[in-house]
Design a protein around this motif. Sequence first.
Motif, mmCIF file in Angstrom:
data_model
loop_
_atom_site.group_PDB
_atom_site.id
_atom_site.type_symbol
_atom_site.label_atom_id
_atom_site.label_comp_id
_atom_site.label_asym_id
_atom_site.label_seq_id
_atom_site.Cartn_x
_atom_site.Cartn_y
_atom_site.Cartn_z
ATOM 1 N N VAL A 16 0.838 -1.203 0.000
ATOM 2 C CA VAL A 16 0.000 0.000 0.000
ATOM 3 C C VAL A 16 0.870 1.249 0.000
ATOM 4 C CG1 VAL A 16 -1.614 1.359 1.400
ATOM 5 C CG2 VAL A 16 -2.001 -1.083 1.059
ATOM 6 N N ILE A 17 1.978 1.217 0.739
ATOM 7 C CA ILE A 17 2.871 2.375 0.856
ATOM 8 C C ILE A 17 3.804 2.480 -0.358
ATOM 9 C CG2 ILE A 17 4.780 3.369 2.187
ATOM 10 C CD1 ILE A 17 3.452 2.028 4.668
ATOM 11 N N SER A 18 4.441 1.372 -0.710
ATOM 12 C CA SER A 18 5.502 1.430 -1.721
ATOM 13 C C SER A 18 4.993 1.491 -3.148
ATOM 14 C CB SER A 18 6.449 0.241 -1.572
ATOM 15 O OG SER A 18 5.797 -0.958 -1.940
ATOM 16 N N TYR A 19 3.894 0.829 -3.445
ATOM 17 C CA TYR A 19 3.421 0.755 -4.829
ATOM 18 C C TYR A 19 3.204 2.135 -5.456
ATOM 19 C CZ TYR A 19 0.926 -0.747 -8.984
ATOM 20 O OH TYR A 19 0.550 -0.950 -10.283
ATOM 21 N N PRO A 20 2.441 3.047 -4.790
ATOM 22 C CA PRO A 20 2.260 4.369 -5.411
ATOM 23 C C PRO A 20 3.581 5.133 -5.583
ATOM 24 C CG PRO A 20 0.708 4.059 -3.604
ATOM 25 C CD PRO A 20 1.669 2.922 -3.557
ATOM 26 N N THR A 21 4.467 4.994 -4.601
ATOM 27 C CA THR A 21 5.748 5.703 -4.658
ATOM 28 C C THR A 21 6.592 5.199 -5.823
ATOM 29 O OG1 THR A 21 5.668 5.938 -2.270
ATOM 30 C CG2 THR A 21 7.791 6.346 -3.327
ATOM 31 N N THR A 22 6.701 3.888 -5.946
ATOM 32 C CA THR A 22 7.520 3.337 -7.030
ATOM 33 C C THR A 22 6.910 3.646 -8.388
ATOM 34 O OG1 THR A 22 6.435 1.185 -6.792
ATOM 35 C CG2 THR A 22 8.520 1.494 -5.631
ATOM 36 N N GLY A 73 8.371 5.702 -11.731
ATOM 37 C CA GLY A 73 8.535 4.884 -12.924
ATOM 38 C C GLY A 73 9.151 3.525 -12.674
ATOM 39 N N MET A 74 9.195 3.097 -11.425
ATOM 40 C CA MET A 74 9.765 1.792 -11.107
ATOM 41 C C MET A 74 8.614 0.827 -10.865
ATOM 42 S SD MET A 74 12.548 0.913 -8.228
ATOM 43 C CE MET A 74 13.310 -0.672 -8.172
ATOM 44 N N LYS A 75 8.276 0.049 -11.868
ATOM 45 C CA LYS A 75 7.097 -0.803 -11.800
ATOM 46 C C LYS A 75 7.461 -2.192 -11.293
ATOM 47 C CE LYS A 75 4.786 1.984 -15.110
ATOM 48 N NZ LYS A 75 4.707 2.447 -16.407
ATOM 49 N N VAL A 76 7.707 -2.276 -9.990
ATOM 50 C CA VAL A 76 8.024 -3.545 -9.341
ATOM 51 C C VAL A 76 7.207 -3.655 -8.058
ATOM 52 C CG1 VAL A 76 10.356 -3.642 -10.311
ATOM 53 C CG2 VAL A 76 10.011 -2.616 -8.070
ATOM 54 N N SER A 77 6.918 -4.884 -7.661
ATOM 55 C CA SER A 77 6.083 -5.087 -6.474
ATOM 56 C C SER A 77 6.875 -5.029 -5.169
ATOM 57 C CB SER A 77 5.352 -6.428 -6.574
ATOM 58 O OG SER A 77 6.278 -7.490 -6.608
ATOM 59 N N ASP A 78 8.180 -5.240 -5.235
ATOM 60 C CA ASP A 78 9.002 -5.281 -4.025
ATOM 61 C C ASP A 78 10.320 -4.544 -4.282
ATOM 62 O OD1 ASP A 78 10.270 -5.911 -1.650
ATOM 63 O OD2 ASP A 78 10.381 -8.065 -2.020
ATOM 64 N N PRO A 79 10.296 -3.211 -4.200
ATOM 65 C CA PRO A 79 11.484 -2.431 -4.565
ATOM 66 C C PRO A 79 12.703 -2.660 -3.664
ATOM 67 C CG PRO A 79 9.823 -1.015 -3.593
ATOM 68 C CD PRO A 79 9.191 -2.348 -3.784
ATOM 69 N N LEU A 80 12.498 -3.241 -2.499
ATOM 70 C CA LEU A 80 13.626 -3.491 -1.593
ATOM 71 C C LEU A 80 14.137 -4.922 -1.687
ATOM 72 C CD1 LEU A 80 12.538 -1.439 1.535
ATOM 73 C CD2 LEU A 80 14.005 -0.770 -0.366
ATOM 74 N N ALA A 81 13.719 -5.640 -2.718
ATOM 75 C CA ALA A 81 14.171 -7.018 -2.903
ATOM 76 C C ALA A 81 15.694 -7.078 -2.945
ATOM 77 C CB ALA A 81 13.585 -7.576 -4.195
ATOM 78 N N GLY A 82 16.250 -8.013 -2.209
ATOM 79 C CA GLY A 82 17.702 -8.206 -2.217
ATOM 80 C C GLY A 82 18.160 -9.117 -3.342
ATOM 81 N N PHE A 83 17.257 -9.928 -3.883
ATOM 82 C CA PHE A 83 17.544 -10.853 -4.982
ATOM 83 C C PHE A 83 17.525 -10.037 -6.264
ATOM 84 C CE2 PHE A 83 15.833 -15.017 -7.090
ATOM 85 C CZ PHE A 83 17.105 -15.351 -7.500
ATOM 86 N N ASP A 94 29.015 -0.515 -11.884
ATOM 87 C CA ASP A 94 30.090 0.476 -11.787
ATOM 88 C C ASP A 94 29.561 1.886 -12.023
ATOM 89 O OD1 ASP A 94 31.909 -1.547 -11.259
ATOM 90 O OD2 ASP A 94 32.684 -1.634 -13.309
ATOM 91 N N GLU A 95 28.616 2.012 -12.939
ATOM 92 C CA GLU A 95 28.053 3.319 -13.262
ATOM 93 C C GLU A 95 27.267 3.918 -12.079
ATOM 94 O OE1 GLU A 95 25.213 5.160 -16.745
ATOM 95 O OE2 GLU A 95 26.230 3.255 -17.146
ATOM 96 N N LEU A 96 26.721 3.068 -11.230
ATOM 97 C CA LEU A 96 25.907 3.550 -10.109
ATOM 98 C C LEU A 96 26.736 4.148 -8.964
ATOM 99 C CD1 LEU A 96 23.197 0.741 -9.907
ATOM 100 C CD2 LEU A 96 22.999 3.011 -10.938
ATOM 101 N N GLU A 124 19.325 2.983 -2.539
ATOM 102 C CA GLU A 124 20.295 3.786 -3.283
ATOM 103 C C GLU A 124 20.444 3.261 -4.709
ATOM 104 O OE1 GLU A 124 24.984 5.220 -3.210
ATOM 105 O OE2 GLU A 124 24.349 3.636 -1.839
ATOM 106 N N MET A 125 20.501 1.948 -4.866
ATOM 107 C CA MET A 125 20.624 1.365 -6.198
ATOM 108 C C MET A 125 19.422 1.733 -7.057
ATOM 109 S SD MET A 125 21.098 -2.671 -7.305
ATOM 110 C CE MET A 125 22.474 -2.943 -6.211
ATOM 111 N N ASN A 126 18.223 1.639 -6.487
ATOM 112 C CA ASN A 126 17.000 1.967 -7.231
ATOM 113 C C ASN A 126 16.988 3.431 -7.659
ATOM 114 O OD1 ASN A 126 16.186 -0.650 -6.687
ATOM 115 N ND2 ASN A 126 14.777 -0.065 -5.066
ATOM 116 N N ILE A 127 17.263 4.322 -6.727
ATOM 117 C CA ILE A 127 17.220 5.764 -7.021
ATOM 118 C C ILE A 127 18.230 6.127 -8.107
ATOM 119 C CG2 ILE A 127 17.717 8.057 -6.074
ATOM 120 C CD1 ILE A 127 16.481 6.996 -3.409
ATOM 121 N N LYS A 128 19.451 5.630 -7.966
ATOM 122 C CA LYS A 128 20.479 5.948 -8.963
ATOM 123 C C LYS A 128 20.158 5.306 -10.318
ATOM 124 C CE LYS A 128 24.266 7.157 -5.899
ATOM 125 N NZ LYS A 128 25.645 6.874 -5.478
#
Length: 195
Positions: free
Chosen positions: A121-127, A131-141, A150-152, A164-168
């Motif tokens: 409920v919290i993360s879906y609208p934010t992602t 423009g990040m269309k994923v159900s679990d933005p904090l996934a470690g896998f 390297d670019e990040l 940080e990886m997602n934002i960059k």
Amino acid sequence: KNLRAILGELDLLSCPYEVIVVVDGEDDHSRQEAEKVNSSYLFVTGYKTNHGKGYAVRFGMAKSKGDIIIFMDGDGTDPGYYIPKLLKKLEKANLVLGCRSSKKFKRQSDKMHQFFALWNVISYPTTQMFGMKVSDPLAGFRAIRRSDWDELELKSNDFAIETEMNIKAIKKNFIIKQVIIPNLKRCGGLSSSKF
């Protein structure tokens, strides 16, 4: 047990690989258990004092040699048999996340199910907004090419490494995709989670 299963899954791939286990602080028997696994593809490394997940991820990257990197947690919740699916999606993406879905959640714990439902409920609208269309933005896998990693130029030492990886990645207009993975029960490692 988890490490042997992952190595078994990787043996089925038709490409060379290496598995790097980073022991982030030697406060349990993780290093000794990992070193019991006999494989020429396995490299166990680490340090005595805990520095955080982000530090461990960056430390492992510095030791790795491959062009494609897969990140997994060592507690058995990331299904190694989904690696080929992540690799397939990576063919047309810069970053692929193995995402859990609350819809497919096996009700191991009502608290954990409630957490995932609230998180969506919290993360879906934010992602979606970014423009990040994923159900679990904090996934470690995750799967990423070394050149994109390297670019990040990631700096986080703690659990903020995924954020940080997602934002960059978003700022660099990376193509980010997901693979929905099953919600597996923890079968190893220590957890400080209240769930």
